[in-house]
Design a protein around this motif. Structure first.
Motif, PDB file in Angstrom:
ATOM      1  N   GLY A 175       0.771  -1.224   0.000  1.00 25.40           N
ATOM      2  CA  GLY A 175       0.000   0.000   0.000  1.00 25.40           C
ATOM      3  C   GLY A 175       0.805   1.280   0.000  1.00 25.40           C
ATOM      4  N   THR A 176       2.053   1.249  -0.438  1.00 25.59           N
ATOM      5  CA  THR A 176       2.870   2.468  -0.472  1.00 25.59           C
ATOM      6  C   THR A 176       2.235   3.540  -1.341  1.00 25.59           C
ATOM      7  OG1 THR A 176       4.917   1.259  -0.050  1.00 25.59           O
ATOM      8  CG2 THR A 176       5.114   3.401  -1.117  1.00 25.59           C
ATOM      9  N   ILE A 177       1.808   3.149  -2.544  1.00 27.58           N
ATOM     10  CA  ILE A 177       1.197   4.111  -3.469  1.00 27.58           C
ATOM     11  C   ILE A 177      -0.285   4.273  -3.178  1.00 27.58           C
ATOM     12  CG2 ILE A 177       0.698   4.599  -5.896  1.00 27.58           C
ATOM     13  CD1 ILE A 177       3.215   2.970  -6.614  1.00 27.58           C
ATOM     14  N   THR A 178      -0.999   3.157  -3.085  1.00 28.23           N
ATOM     15  CA  THR A 178      -2.458   3.210  -2.965  1.00 28.23           C
ATOM     16  C   THR A 178      -2.928   3.759  -1.628  1.00 28.23           C
ATOM     17  OG1 THR A 178      -2.446   0.902  -2.243  1.00 28.23           O
ATOM     18  CG2 THR A 178      -2.807   1.330  -4.587  1.00 28.23           C
ATOM     19  N   ILE A 179      -2.150   3.566  -0.561  1.00 23.44           N
ATOM     20  CA  ILE A 179      -2.566   4.024   0.769  1.00 23.44           C
ATOM     21  C   ILE A 179      -1.780   5.253   1.216  1.00 23.44           C
ATOM     22  CG2 ILE A 179      -2.697   3.419   3.219  1.00 23.44           C
ATOM     23  CD1 ILE A 179      -3.287   0.557   2.412  1.00 23.44           C
ATOM     24  N   HIS A 180      -0.458   5.131   1.309  1.00 20.21           N
ATOM     25  CA  HIS A 180       0.338   6.206   1.913  1.00 20.21           C
ATOM     26  C   HIS A 180       0.400   7.451   1.036  1.00 20.21           C
ATOM     27  CE1 HIS A 180       1.653   3.769   5.304  1.00 20.21           C
ATOM     28  NE2 HIS A 180       1.858   2.777   4.462  1.00 20.21           N
ATOM     29  N   VAL A 181       0.752   7.282  -0.231  1.00 21.72           N
ATOM     30  CA  VAL A 181       0.828   8.442  -1.113  1.00 21.72           C
ATOM     31  C   VAL A 181      -0.553   9.061  -1.308  1.00 21.72           C
ATOM     32  CG1 VAL A 181       1.330   9.198  -3.465  1.00 21.72           C
ATOM     33  CG2 VAL A 181       2.910   7.646  -2.281  1.00 21.72           C
ATOM     34  N   PHE A 182      -1.541   8.220  -1.564  1.00 23.43           N
ATOM     35  CA  PHE A 182      -2.905   8.736  -1.767  1.00 23.43           C
ATOM     36  C   PHE A 182      -3.374   9.534  -0.561  1.00 23.43           C
ATOM     37  CE2 PHE A 182      -7.411   8.338  -0.923  1.00 23.43           C
ATOM     38  CZ  PHE A 182      -7.991   8.782  -2.095  1.00 23.43           C
ATOM     39  N   SER A 183      -3.279   8.949   0.632  1.00 23.03           N
ATOM     40  CA  SER A 183      -3.811   9.612   1.822  1.00 23.03           C
ATOM     41  C   SER A 183      -3.049  10.889   2.147  1.00 23.03           C
ATOM     42  CB  SER A 183      -3.768   8.658   3.014  1.00 23.03           C
ATOM     43  OG  SER A 183      -2.447   8.217   3.253  1.00 23.03           O
ATOM     44  N   CYS A 184      -1.741  10.896   1.898  1.00 21.63           N
ATOM     45  CA  CYS A 184      -0.954  12.093   2.178  1.00 21.63           C
ATOM     46  C   CYS A 184      -1.440  13.275   1.346  1.00 21.63           C
ATOM     47  CB  CYS A 184       0.522  11.816   1.886  1.00 21.63           C
ATOM     48  SG  CYS A 184       1.545  13.300   1.843  1.00 21.63           S
ATOM     49  N   TYR A 185      -1.530  13.100   0.048  1.00 21.60           N
ATOM     50  CA  TYR A 185      -1.879  14.235  -0.803  1.00 21.60           C
ATOM     51  C   TYR A 185      -3.364  14.567  -0.740  1.00 21.60           C
ATOM     52  CZ  TYR A 185       2.914  14.128  -2.288  1.00 21.60           C
ATOM     53  OH  TYR A 185       4.282  14.182  -2.281  1.00 21.60           O
ATOM     54  N   PHE A 186      -4.195  13.606  -0.391  1.00 22.80           N
ATOM     55  CA  PHE A 186      -5.591  13.942  -0.109  1.00 22.80           C
ATOM     56  C   PHE A 186      -5.655  14.861   1.111  1.00 22.80           C
ATOM     57  CE2 PHE A 186      -9.803  13.508   1.611  1.00 22.80           C
ATOM     58  CZ  PHE A 186     -10.637  13.345   0.514  1.00 22.80           C
ATOM     59  N   GLY A 187      -4.933  14.506   2.173  1.00 26.79           N
ATOM     60  CA  GLY A 187      -4.929  15.329   3.369  1.00 26.79           C
ATOM     61  C   GLY A 187      -4.368  16.719   3.128  1.00 26.79           C
ATOM     62  N   LEU A 188      -3.301  16.810   2.328  1.00 27.16           N
ATOM     63  CA  LEU A 188      -2.738  18.130   2.019  1.00 27.16           C
ATOM     64  C   LEU A 188      -3.716  18.954   1.183  1.00 27.16           C
ATOM     65  CD1 LEU A 188       0.988  17.242   1.220  1.00 27.16           C
ATOM     66  CD2 LEU A 188       0.007  18.079   3.360  1.00 27.16           C
ATOM     67  N   GLY A 189      -4.441  18.296   0.280  1.00 28.96           N
ATOM     68  CA  GLY A 189      -5.456  19.019  -0.487  1.00 28.96           C
ATOM     69  C   GLY A 189      -6.566  19.544   0.400  1.00 28.96           C
ATOM     70  N   VAL A 190      -7.018  18.728   1.352  1.00 27.31           N
ATOM     71  CA  VAL A 190      -8.035  19.178   2.311  1.00 27.31           C
ATOM     72  C   VAL A 190      -7.524  20.370   3.097  1.00 27.31           C
ATOM     73  CG1 VAL A 190      -9.263  18.541   4.418  1.00 27.31           C
ATOM     74  CG2 VAL A 190      -9.159  16.937   2.512  1.00 27.31           C
ATOM     75  N   SER A 191      -6.293  20.288   3.572  1.00 24.97           N
ATOM     76  CA  SER A 191      -5.727  21.368   4.374  1.00 24.97           C
ATOM     77  C   SER A 191      -5.637  22.660   3.582  1.00 24.97           C
ATOM     78  CB  SER A 191      -4.339  20.948   4.873  1.00 24.97           C
ATOM     79  OG  SER A 191      -3.731  21.990   5.605  1.00 24.97           O
ATOM     80  N   LYS A 192      -5.166  22.567   2.345  1.00 24.87           N
ATOM     81  CA  LYS A 192      -5.021  23.769   1.526  1.00 24.87           C
ATOM     82  C   LYS A 192      -6.365  24.426   1.262  1.00 24.87           C
ATOM     83  CE  LYS A 192      -3.023  26.813  -1.038  1.00 24.87           C
ATOM     84  NZ  LYS A 192      -2.253  27.908  -0.407  1.00 24.87           N
ATOM     85  N   ALA A 193      -7.371  23.634   0.928  1.00 19.11           N
ATOM     86  CA  ALA A 193      -8.693  24.201   0.643  1.00 19.11           C
ATOM     87  C   ALA A 193      -9.361  24.744   1.904  1.00 19.11           C
ATOM     88  CB  ALA A 193      -9.583  23.142  -0.004  1.00 19.11           C
ATOM     89  N   LEU A 194      -9.145  24.083   3.038  1.00 18.43           N
ATOM     90  CA  LEU A 194      -9.801  24.501   4.272  1.00 18.43           C
ATOM     91  C   LEU A 194      -9.222  25.787   4.818  1.00 18.43           C
ATOM     92  CD1 LEU A 194     -11.737  24.005   6.650  1.00 18.43           C
ATOM     93  CD2 LEU A 194      -9.971  22.521   7.654  1.00 18.43           C
ATOM     94  N   PHE A 195      -7.902  25.892   4.837  1.00 20.22           N
ATOM     95  CA  PHE A 195      -7.269  27.057   5.447  1.00 20.22           C
ATOM     96  C   PHE A 195      -6.957  28.158   4.453  1.00 20.22           C
ATOM     97  CE2 PHE A 195      -5.835  23.470   8.245  1.00 20.22           C
ATOM     98  CZ  PHE A 195      -6.697  23.772   9.274  1.00 20.22           C
ATOM     99  N   GLY A 196      -7.136  27.890   3.161  1.00 20.75           N
ATOM    100  CA  GLY A 196      -7.017  28.929   2.153  1.00 20.75           C
ATOM    101  C   GLY A 196      -5.604  29.439   1.981  1.00 20.75           C
TER     102      GLY A 196
END
Length: 461
Positions: A175-196
């Protein structure tokens, strides 16, 4: 007065969770059943052996997610109750939600969803992506916002995993790509959109204390011990699973030693950083997952573990401040350094490995879902040989990063809805916002009163 606007969303949390659980009960009552037991003795014996083979590893993963990851998040001194409880809540919510979605998509036959331990394990892997992603916004969000993240991320993860593994044929057993990479950049996208576009100022309550760092380090140790089970649980039993365990242990051992070396060198006085130890020691487990069951020499696992620890620590030291300053990117737990950078490194290593691996070695690879490369591509490496498989590895990485970032940005925009009650800045990183906690001053006063009463009782006696 600042806490009054949160009163209504506080009622929203039990209401929404109650409705979700009620809907799930109805769904399970109407559509979910267990796999039919085998009437043949031989088949029943095979099923029992599979259960005994997978359940101990499944239990290890449960300890990792509930205890290890929960404690790892307690580095915030006044947010320990919230970190542990929200981690536990999101694990259960996301697992049940994933069971429903994957049951409807993959296991719905003759009007029934057939449930087994393997399905539950895949659902928990979907939940892991949520637990990792919310690390980027830990402490600055309400429970309702976290549940929205889970509701949005699980279906996107299932779609992403299907594209990467089934359609592209990417080899990623851990799950290096499917779990770790995916979840990391999903979380960073959420953070960027939430905090502007505004940089979040340093909060006085987010500075770890020796006690909170110690709790978090205990979580790291638990994760470190059980990580090989997470990587190897879906490997083909036998040689592939044996290799996965050995490679994971070697990589994580190298990352632990390298973390001490690099952390000490990064400080002028040679002292160690608790944050480096908490994260760098686990980086090898993230990077090795994509090549864990491949026939690689032991030195390759050691080298990958060392490199992943180096990029993790350098990320904390240089990249995180740079992203915060240039892109106004908030990453509270440093998920980019622990999951993103080692994940990208592991994906690059997998492309190199498949280019140099022999055709005989490739036949032992296993997909996370137990489907081998021959079934997907028509041959060990498909029609284009090892070069094509290496391109597939790179394409899978691109899909994971691009798709998760886009989906995370959309989910983060949803979190800005006023009804979800993001906590005000002065109340962030504070357990007392969500828990009934006795104030330390009151607690010391009660202890003082008890001591005075005990002394008075002694004098009377």
């Amino acid at each position: 007065m600042a806490a009054q606007p949160l009163a209504r969303p506080r009622r929203l949390l039990p209401l929404s969770l109650g409705l979700f659980q009620a809907a799930l009960l109805l769904f399970f009552a109407l559509f979910v059943t267990y796999d039919e037991p085998s009437a043949r003795v031989e088949d029943a014996s095979v099923a029992a052996n599979r259960l005994y083979g997978i359940f101990p590893l499944f239990q290890d993963i449960q300890v990792m997610l509930v205890v290890g990851l929960g404690l790892l998040l307690t580095f915030l001194p006044r947010y320990g109750f919230s970190a542990l409880t929200h981690n536990f809540l999101l694990l259960n919510f996301s697992t049940q939600w994933a069971l429903v979605l994957q049951g409807l998509l993959h296991h719905f036959h003759h009007g029934q969803v057939h449930l087994n331990l393997h399905n539950l394990l895949i659902a928990e892997f979907a939940a892991v992506t949520v637990l990792i992603s919310v690390g980027a916004i830990l402490g600055r969000t309400s429970p309702c916002q976290l549940l929205v993240v889970a509701a949005c991320e699980v279906p996107v993860y299932l779609a992403s995993e299907w594209v990467i593994v089934t359609q592209l044929g990417v080899l990623d057993v851990g799950g290096t790509i499917t779990i770790h990479v995916f979840s990391c950049y999903f979380g960073l996208g959420v953070s960027k959109a939430l905090f502007g576009a505004t940089q979040q100022p340093a909060h006085p309550k987010e500075t770890p204390t020796p006690r909170s760092d110690l709790q978090s380090l205990v979580g790291t140790l638990i994760l470190w011990v059980f990580w090989p089970s997470f990587v190897a649980v879906l490997c083909q039993p036998g040689d592939a699973q044996h290799r996965a365990i050995l490679n994971t242990l070697l990589a994580m051992s190298a990352s632990a030693v390298t973390t001490v070396v690099v952390s000490s060198l990064m400080e002028r006085d040679g002292k160690l950083s608790p944050g480096h130890l908490q994260n760098g020691s686990l980086a090898g487990g993230v990077a090795i997952g994509v090549v864990a069951d491949m026939t690689v020499p032991p030195v390759a696992a050691l080298a990958l573990g060392s490199l992943s620890a180096i990029v993790c620590i350098l990320g904390f030291r240089f990249l995180t401040p740079l992203l915060a300053r240039k892109l106004m990117l908030q990453d509270q737990c440093g998920i980019h350094n622990l999951h993103g950078l080692p994940g990208v490194l592991g994906a690059a290593a997998s492309a190199i490995v498949v280019l140099v691996a022999s055709e005989d070695a490739s036949r032992s690879q296993a997909f996370p879902t137990g489907v081998n490369a021959t079934e997907v591509s028509g041959g060990p490496w498909g029609d284009g040989g090892a070069g094509r498989q290496a391109l597939c590895q790179a394409a899978g990485l691109a899909v994971a990063i691009g798709g998760s970032l886009l989906a995370g940005l959309l989910a983060g925009a949803t979190l800005r809805l006023p009804c979800l009650a993001r906590p005000p800045e002065q109340l962030c990183f504070e357990d007392s916002l969500y828990f009934k906690i006795q104030d330390e001053d009151e607690d010391s006063g009660l202890r003082g009163s008890a001591e005075e009463a005990a002394l008075a009782l002694k004098e009377q006696v």
